[in-house]
Write an enzyme that holds these catalytic residues in place. Structure first.
Site, PDB file in Angstrom:
ATOM      1  N   ASN A  12       0.875  -1.174   0.000  1.00 67.11           N
ATOM      2  CA  ASN A  12       0.000   0.000   0.000  1.00 67.11           C
ATOM      3  C   ASN A  12       0.909   1.221   0.000  1.00 67.11           C
ATOM      4  OD1 ASN A  12      -1.894   1.995   0.489  1.00 67.11           O
ATOM      5  ND2 ASN A  12      -2.239   1.420   2.629  1.00 67.11           N
ATOM      6  N   HIS A 101      -9.470   1.110   4.745  1.00 70.72           N
ATOM      7  CA  HIS A 101      -8.191   1.281   5.443  1.00 70.72           C
ATOM      8  C   HIS A 101      -8.381   2.293   6.576  1.00 70.72           C
ATOM      9  CE1 HIS A 101      -4.096   2.489   6.329  1.00 70.72           C
ATOM     10  NE2 HIS A 101      -3.719   1.343   5.788  1.00 70.72           N
ATOM     11  N   GLU A 171      -5.990  -5.373  10.211  1.00 63.92           N
ATOM     12  CA  GLU A 171      -5.002  -4.320  10.407  1.00 63.92           C
ATOM     13  C   GLU A 171      -5.272  -3.591  11.723  1.00 63.92           C
ATOM     14  OE1 GLU A 171      -2.716  -3.162   6.763  1.00 63.92           O
ATOM     15  OE2 GLU A 171      -4.278  -1.674   7.057  1.00 63.92           O
ATOM     16  N   GLY A 177       1.905   1.944  11.079  1.00 63.01           N
ATOM     17  CA  GLY A 177       2.843   3.068  11.161  1.00 63.01           C
ATOM     18  C   GLY A 177       3.530   3.133  12.519  1.00 63.01           C
ATOM     19  N   GLY A 238       2.688  -1.393   4.432  1.00 64.31           N
ATOM     20  CA  GLY A 238       2.724   0.035   4.144  1.00 64.31           C
ATOM     21  C   GLY A 238       4.155   0.435   3.834  1.00 64.31           C
TER      22      GLY A 238
HETATM   23  P1  PGA Z   1       2.747  -0.022   7.912  1.00 64.61           P
HETATM   24  O1  PGA Z   1       1.313   0.333   7.263  1.00 64.61           O
HETATM   25  O2  PGA Z   1       3.163  -1.348   7.308  1.00 64.61           O
HETATM   26  O3  PGA Z   1       3.622   1.097   7.501  1.00 64.61           O
HETATM   27  O4  PGA Z   1       2.538  -0.114   9.390  1.00 64.61           O
HETATM   28  C1  PGA Z   1       0.383  -0.684   7.064  1.00 64.61           C
HETATM   29  C2  PGA Z   1      -0.839  -0.125   6.404  1.00 64.61           C
HETATM   30  O5  PGA Z   1      -1.126   1.069   6.552  1.00 64.61           O
HETATM   31  O6  PGA Z   1      -1.565  -0.865   5.723  1.00 64.61           O
END
Ligand code: PGA
Length: 257
Positions: A12, A101, A171, A177, A238
């Protein structure tokens, strides 16, 4: 992971990269690595959700993966300003869409809007990744009920015969993040809850077959653990998908197992 499943590794990109030129260079480099890979990869080894304006351009050059959209509108073609319908995305080259999301939810996507998005996307027969995840956990396990209610509600307008194009991504919002992901054990528990919910929505057979992904701070260090111990059939990345080498390493690691 279900033994009959091949892993679904989804990137993503969010609001990156800054230019189409960079996006093009990324795809070319990634595809080159996939083609030259020592590990045998399938013809299409990854899914990449990108800013929708990039989709037609990427569709023209992508070789080893599928390109998709990070969101879609909950409307059909007509007098609605500033929106992109599932059929428009598909005709521009999108192979799949992500819906729900947490960052899209945080930007104002409401429950009803999400119900329409999922319903119109599945009616258009585009593979649809529905994201669900709790904001926080509680000791009593109420978040499990909330997740189940979320799935139920998001699918409430969808007829059962359209569910074959659905993929669920677990998720946890607190892990996106973040520094730390959920543990594989925490993930496993949620996957069971989600499959149980899907069994009552559709059937036990369907619940066994549907692909469930994990997303939230996945890295080269923990990716395989989710597949091996977390009960998921793939990953939603992400930050790790915004770097060619890291994304490629995770793809190949998941296909090695
Ligand atoms: P991240 O994001 O892997 O940077 O934690 C995941 C996402 O937002 O789907």
């Amino acid at each position: 992971m279900n033994k009959q499943h091949v892993p679904i590794i989804v990137g993503n990109w969010k609001a990156t990269p800054a230019t189409l030129k960079e996006a093009t260079a990324f795809i070319k480099k990634l595809d080159k690595k996939c083609i030259a890979s020592k590990i045998k990869l399938p013809k299409k080894a990854y899914y990449l959700a990108v800013p929708e304006i990039f989709i037609p351009h990427i569709k023209d050059i992508i070789h080893s993966g599928y390109v998709g959209s990070e969101t879609v509108s909950g409307t059909t073609v007509g007098q609605v300003t500033g929106t992109t319908t599932p059929s428009m995305l598909m005709s521009a080259g999108a192979d799949f869409v992500i819906i729900g999301h947490s960052e899209v939810r945080a930007a104002g996507e409401g429950e009803q809007e999400r119900m329409y998005k999922v319903s119109f996307a599945l009616m258009a027969k585009i593979p649809t990744i529905l994201c669900v995840g709790e904001k926080a956990r509680d000791k009593e396990g109420k978040y499990l009920q909330e997740l189940e209610a979320d799935v139920r509600q998001s699918l409430s307008l969808v007829s059962r015969d359209l569910l074959s194009n659905l993929i669920i991504a677990y998720e946890p919002v607190w892990a996106i993040g973040a520094k730390e992901p959920a543990t594989a054990k925490e993930c496993f528990e949620v996957v069971i809850t989600l499959r149980r919910a899907l069994a009552t929505i559709a059937s036990i057979d369907y619940a066994k077959k549907v692909h469930i992904l994990y997303g939230g701070s996945v890295s080269t260090e923990n990716a395989v653990q989710f597949i091996e111990e977390g009960g998921v059939d793939g990953l939603l990345l992400g930050r790790a998908s915004q770097n060619v080498d890291t994304f490629f390493d995770i793809i190949t690691e998941c296909y090695t197992k």
